[in-house]
Design an enzyme around this catalytic site. Structure first.
Site, PDB file in Angstrom:
ATOM      1  N   LYS A  14      -5.437  -1.454   4.867  1.00  0.00           N
ATOM      2  CA  LYS A  14      -6.555  -0.736   4.228  1.00  0.00           C
ATOM      3  C   LYS A  14      -7.749  -0.620   5.179  1.00  0.00           C
ATOM      4  O   LYS A  14      -8.318   0.452   5.345  1.00  0.00           O
ATOM      5  CB  LYS A  14      -6.998  -1.451   2.930  1.00  0.00           C
ATOM      6  CG  LYS A  14      -5.874  -1.580   1.898  1.00  0.00           C
ATOM      7  CD  LYS A  14      -6.358  -2.201   0.603  1.00  0.00           C
ATOM      8  CE  LYS A  14      -6.805  -3.642   0.724  1.00  0.00           C
ATOM      9  NZ  LYS A  14      -5.727  -4.602   1.041  1.00  0.00           N
ATOM     10  N   ARG A  89      -9.738  -4.119  -8.080  1.00  0.00           N
ATOM     11  CA  ARG A  89      -8.625  -5.057  -7.929  1.00  0.00           C
ATOM     12  C   ARG A  89      -8.147  -5.607  -9.260  1.00  0.00           C
ATOM     13  O   ARG A  89      -7.231  -6.420  -9.286  1.00  0.00           O
ATOM     14  CB  ARG A  89      -9.109  -6.226  -7.079  1.00  0.00           C
ATOM     15  CG  ARG A  89      -8.511  -6.255  -5.684  1.00  0.00           C
ATOM     16  CD  ARG A  89      -9.150  -7.428  -4.973  1.00  0.00           C
ATOM     17  NE  ARG A  89      -8.362  -7.911  -3.895  1.00  0.00           N
ATOM     18  CZ  ARG A  89      -8.578  -7.611  -2.627  1.00  0.00           C
ATOM     19  NH1 ARG A  89      -9.527  -6.781  -2.293  1.00  0.00           N
ATOM     20  NH2 ARG A  89      -7.825  -8.150  -1.699  1.00  0.00           N
ATOM     21  N   ARG A 128      -2.832 -11.894  12.764  1.00  0.00           N
ATOM     22  CA  ARG A 128      -4.286 -11.738  12.835  1.00  0.00           C
ATOM     23  C   ARG A 128      -4.985 -13.099  12.762  1.00  0.00           C
ATOM     24  O   ARG A 128      -5.999 -13.323  13.418  1.00  0.00           O
ATOM     25  CB  ARG A 128      -4.794 -10.835  11.706  1.00  0.00           C
ATOM     26  CG  ARG A 128      -6.296 -10.599  11.831  1.00  0.00           C
ATOM     27  CD  ARG A 128      -6.838  -9.640  10.819  1.00  0.00           C
ATOM     28  NE  ARG A 128      -6.673 -10.157   9.482  1.00  0.00           N
ATOM     29  CZ  ARG A 128      -6.902  -9.452   8.370  1.00  0.00           C
ATOM     30  NH1 ARG A 128      -7.299  -8.201   8.466  1.00  0.00           N
ATOM     31  NH2 ARG A 128      -6.740  -9.986   7.193  1.00  0.00           N
ATOM     32  N   ARG A 134     -10.597 -15.512  10.218  1.00  0.00           N
ATOM     33  CA  ARG A 134     -10.639 -15.371   8.747  1.00  0.00           C
ATOM     34  C   ARG A 134      -9.902 -16.539   8.132  1.00  0.00           C
ATOM     35  O   ARG A 134      -8.708 -16.722   8.353  1.00  0.00           O
ATOM     36  CB  ARG A 134     -10.011 -14.036   8.323  1.00  0.00           C
ATOM     37  CG  ARG A 134     -11.064 -13.012   7.962  1.00  0.00           C
ATOM     38  CD  ARG A 134     -10.462 -11.724   7.500  1.00  0.00           C
ATOM     39  NE  ARG A 134      -9.867 -11.791   6.176  1.00  0.00           N
ATOM     40  CZ  ARG A 134      -9.556 -10.724   5.458  1.00  0.00           C
ATOM     41  NH1 ARG A 134      -9.786  -9.521   5.932  1.00  0.00           N
ATOM     42  NH2 ARG A 134      -9.006 -10.862   4.274  1.00  0.00           N
ATOM     43  N   ARG A 146      -2.530 -14.912  -1.918  1.00  0.00           N
ATOM     44  CA  ARG A 146      -3.223 -13.610  -2.033  1.00  0.00           C
ATOM     45  C   ARG A 146      -2.248 -12.542  -2.540  1.00  0.00           C
ATOM     46  O   ARG A 146      -2.610 -11.692  -3.349  1.00  0.00           O
ATOM     47  CB  ARG A 146      -3.791 -13.185  -0.677  1.00  0.00           C
ATOM     48  CG  ARG A 146      -5.041 -13.974  -0.286  1.00  0.00           C
ATOM     49  CD  ARG A 146      -5.290 -13.951   1.215  1.00  0.00           C
ATOM     50  NE  ARG A 146      -5.595 -12.635   1.746  1.00  0.00           N
ATOM     51  CZ  ARG A 146      -5.599 -12.341   3.038  1.00  0.00           C
ATOM     52  NH1 ARG A 146      -5.334 -13.289   3.937  1.00  0.00           N
ATOM     53  NH2 ARG A 146      -5.901 -11.128   3.446  1.00  0.00           N
TER      54      ARG A 146
HETATM   55  P1  AP5 Z   1      -5.887  -4.588   7.725  1.00  0.00           P
HETATM   56  O1  AP5 Z   1      -6.171  -3.184   8.091  1.00  0.00           O
HETATM   57  O2  AP5 Z   1      -6.964  -5.592   7.855  1.00  0.00           O
HETATM   58  O3  AP5 Z   1      -5.258  -4.662   6.241  1.00  0.00           O
HETATM   59  P2  AP5 Z   1      -5.993  -4.841   4.858  1.00  0.00           P
HETATM   60  O4  AP5 Z   1      -5.119  -4.208   3.849  1.00  0.00           O
HETATM   61  O5  AP5 Z   1      -7.394  -4.388   4.965  1.00  0.00           O
HETATM   62  O6  AP5 Z   1      -5.875  -6.422   4.737  1.00  0.00           O
HETATM   63  P3  AP5 Z   1      -6.951  -7.496   4.290  1.00  0.00           P
HETATM   64  O7  AP5 Z   1      -6.637  -8.768   4.972  1.00  0.00           O
HETATM   65  O8  AP5 Z   1      -8.316  -6.976   4.385  1.00  0.00           O
HETATM   66  O9  AP5 Z   1      -6.472  -7.679   2.807  1.00  0.00           O
HETATM   67  P4  AP5 Z   1      -7.139  -8.191   1.555  1.00  0.00           P
HETATM   68  O10 AP5 Z   1      -7.019  -7.077   0.601  1.00  0.00           O
HETATM   69  O11 AP5 Z   1      -6.515  -9.492   1.167  1.00  0.00           O
HETATM   70  O12 AP5 Z   1      -8.614  -8.583   2.004  1.00  0.00           O
HETATM   71  P5  AP5 Z   1     -10.039  -8.218   1.454  1.00  0.00           P
HETATM   72  O13 AP5 Z   1     -10.982  -8.386   2.571  1.00  0.00           O
HETATM   73  O14 AP5 Z   1     -10.040  -6.975   0.689  1.00  0.00           O
HETATM   74  O15 AP5 Z   1      -4.595  -5.030   8.573  1.00  0.00           O
HETATM   75  C1  AP5 Z   1      -4.111  -6.351   8.534  1.00  0.00           C
HETATM   76  C2  AP5 Z   1      -3.594  -6.708   9.927  1.00  0.00           C
HETATM   77  O16 AP5 Z   1      -2.456  -5.892  10.226  1.00  0.00           O
HETATM   78  C3  AP5 Z   1      -4.600  -6.460  11.067  1.00  0.00           C
HETATM   79  O17 AP5 Z   1      -4.478  -7.452  12.031  1.00  0.00           O
HETATM   80  C4  AP5 Z   1      -4.181  -5.088  11.615  1.00  0.00           C
HETATM   81  O18 AP5 Z   1      -4.516  -4.936  12.956  1.00  0.00           O
HETATM   82  C5  AP5 Z   1      -2.696  -5.117  11.399  1.00  0.00           C
HETATM   83  N1  AP5 Z   1      -2.104  -3.800  11.161  1.00  0.00           N
HETATM   84  C6  AP5 Z   1      -2.666  -2.779  10.451  1.00  0.00           C
HETATM   85  N2  AP5 Z   1      -1.819  -1.719  10.431  1.00  0.00           N
HETATM   86  C7  AP5 Z   1      -0.708  -2.091  11.120  1.00  0.00           C
HETATM   87  C8  AP5 Z   1       0.515  -1.427  11.457  1.00  0.00           C
HETATM   88  N3  AP5 Z   1       0.745  -0.176  11.055  1.00  0.00           N
HETATM   89  N4  AP5 Z   1       1.421  -2.121  12.164  1.00  0.00           N
HETATM   90  C9  AP5 Z   1       1.184  -3.406  12.562  1.00  0.00           C
HETATM   91  N5  AP5 Z   1       0.039  -4.084  12.304  1.00  0.00           N
HETATM   92  C10 AP5 Z   1      -0.899  -3.426  11.588  1.00  0.00           C
HETATM   93  O19 AP5 Z   1     -10.278  -9.415   0.391  1.00  0.00           O
HETATM   94  C11 AP5 Z   1     -10.400 -10.753   0.809  1.00  0.00           C
HETATM   95  C12 AP5 Z   1     -10.719 -11.618  -0.394  1.00  0.00           C
HETATM   96  O20 AP5 Z   1     -11.993 -11.233  -0.937  1.00  0.00           O
HETATM   97  C13 AP5 Z   1      -9.747 -11.524  -1.582  1.00  0.00           C
HETATM   98  O21 AP5 Z   1      -8.644 -12.389  -1.430  1.00  0.00           O
HETATM   99  C14 AP5 Z   1     -10.650 -11.924  -2.738  1.00  0.00           C
HETATM  100  O22 AP5 Z   1     -10.824 -13.309  -2.791  1.00  0.00           O
HETATM  101  C15 AP5 Z   1     -11.982 -11.295  -2.358  1.00  0.00           C
HETATM  102  N6  AP5 Z   1     -12.154  -9.940  -2.897  1.00  0.00           N
HETATM  103  C16 AP5 Z   1     -12.289  -8.794  -2.178  1.00  0.00           C
HETATM  104  N7  AP5 Z   1     -12.415  -7.735  -2.981  1.00  0.00           N
HETATM  105  C17 AP5 Z   1     -12.360  -8.205  -4.244  1.00  0.00           C
HETATM  106  C18 AP5 Z   1     -12.407  -7.593  -5.529  1.00  0.00           C
HETATM  107  N8  AP5 Z   1     -12.541  -6.268  -5.653  1.00  0.00           N
HETATM  108  N9  AP5 Z   1     -12.304  -8.388  -6.625  1.00  0.00           N
HETATM  109  C19 AP5 Z   1     -12.192  -9.727  -6.506  1.00  0.00           C
HETATM  110  N10 AP5 Z   1     -12.115 -10.386  -5.321  1.00  0.00           N
HETATM  111  C20 AP5 Z   1     -12.197  -9.619  -4.202  1.00  0.00           C
HETATM  112 MG    MG Z   2      -9.284  -5.284   4.561  1.00  0.00          MG
END
Ligand code: AP5
Ligand code: MG
Length: 196
Positions: A14, A89, A128, A134, A146
């Protein structure tokens, strides 16, 4: 206004794809994960509370993220549109987002849902975790927690938007550029019949 939800499990790409999409389509990027990490870095009371949940792989309470989204929408009223990343979410968040957008006479145009296998997600996040700092990437147990949270609470968001016929599934595996081309193709089609 054009509003897009980039949807997918943890590690589905994402954040990576958001950067490319906002630059091509001139949208304002709202990532609740990034907003929460910024609160943690500033050591605000909200950040300190959120970190405890995030470190376990649990979601933070709906009212916390909804408040952050509301502030963000207010601050960027002149945006051409928004890309929501990691939000909504839960079903509660989805309904609240619809209400907030409706108050501004707009709505979600499309939910692009990236599909990636669980093993690929874990592999990407562990990789990562070697360098990102992180705390929720460091061990496989938290990464899997997660993913469980996603299955239990977040997938329901897809049902909410499927009822509005707004979900488009996209294969989220392959190179970053291949996936971006797939997403762009769908976005171009939706923009051509832009409804909101
Ligand atoms: P990346 O692009 O970072 O993927 P992502 O889907 O953004 O993954 P996140 O780790 O951000 O997921 P998340 O949804 O758990 O985290 P968030 O910050 O939203 O890519 C991941 C890795 O893969 C990178 O190293 C990238 O380089 C690599 N990659 C990308 N594309 C690739 C490809 N095609 N091939 C190979 N490698 C690739 O949330 C974190 C925490 O915050 C949650 O757990 C929760 O506690 C809280 N939170 C956030 N939002 C909410 C909400 N709305 N409600 C409640 N809690 C929330
Ligand atoms: Mg993300």
């Amino acid at each position: 206004m054009f509003n897009l939800i980039l949807f997918g499990p943890p590690g589905s790409g994402k954040g990576t794809q958001s950067e490319k999409i906002i630059s091509k389509y001139q949208l304002h990027h709202i990532s609740t994960g990034d907003l929460l990490r910024s609160e943690i870095a500033k050591q605000t009371p909200l950040g300190i509370e959120a970190k405890i949940l995030m470190d376990k792989g649990n979601l933070v309470p709906d009212e916390v993220v909804i408040g952050m989204i509301n502030d963000c929408l207010q601050q960027h009223q002149n945006a051409a549109g928004f890309l929501f990343d990691g939000f909504p979410r839960t079903s509660v968040q989805a309904r609240e987002l619809d209400n907030l957008l409706q108050k501004n006479q707009t709505c979600i145009d499309v939910v692009l849902a990236m599909e990636v296998s669980e093993e690929e997600l874990v592999k990407r996040l562990l990789k990562r975790g070697e360098t990102s700092g992180r705390s929720d990437d460091i061990n496989e147990q938290v990464i899997r927690a997660r993913i469980v949270e996603y299955q239990k609470k977040t997938k329901a968001v897809l049902d909410h938007y499927a009822e509005q016929s707004k979900v488009v599934s996209v294969n989220g595996e392959g190179t970053i550029e291949e996936i971006f081309l797939r997403l762009s193709k769908e976005l171009d089609e939706v923009q051509a019949r832009h409804a909101c």
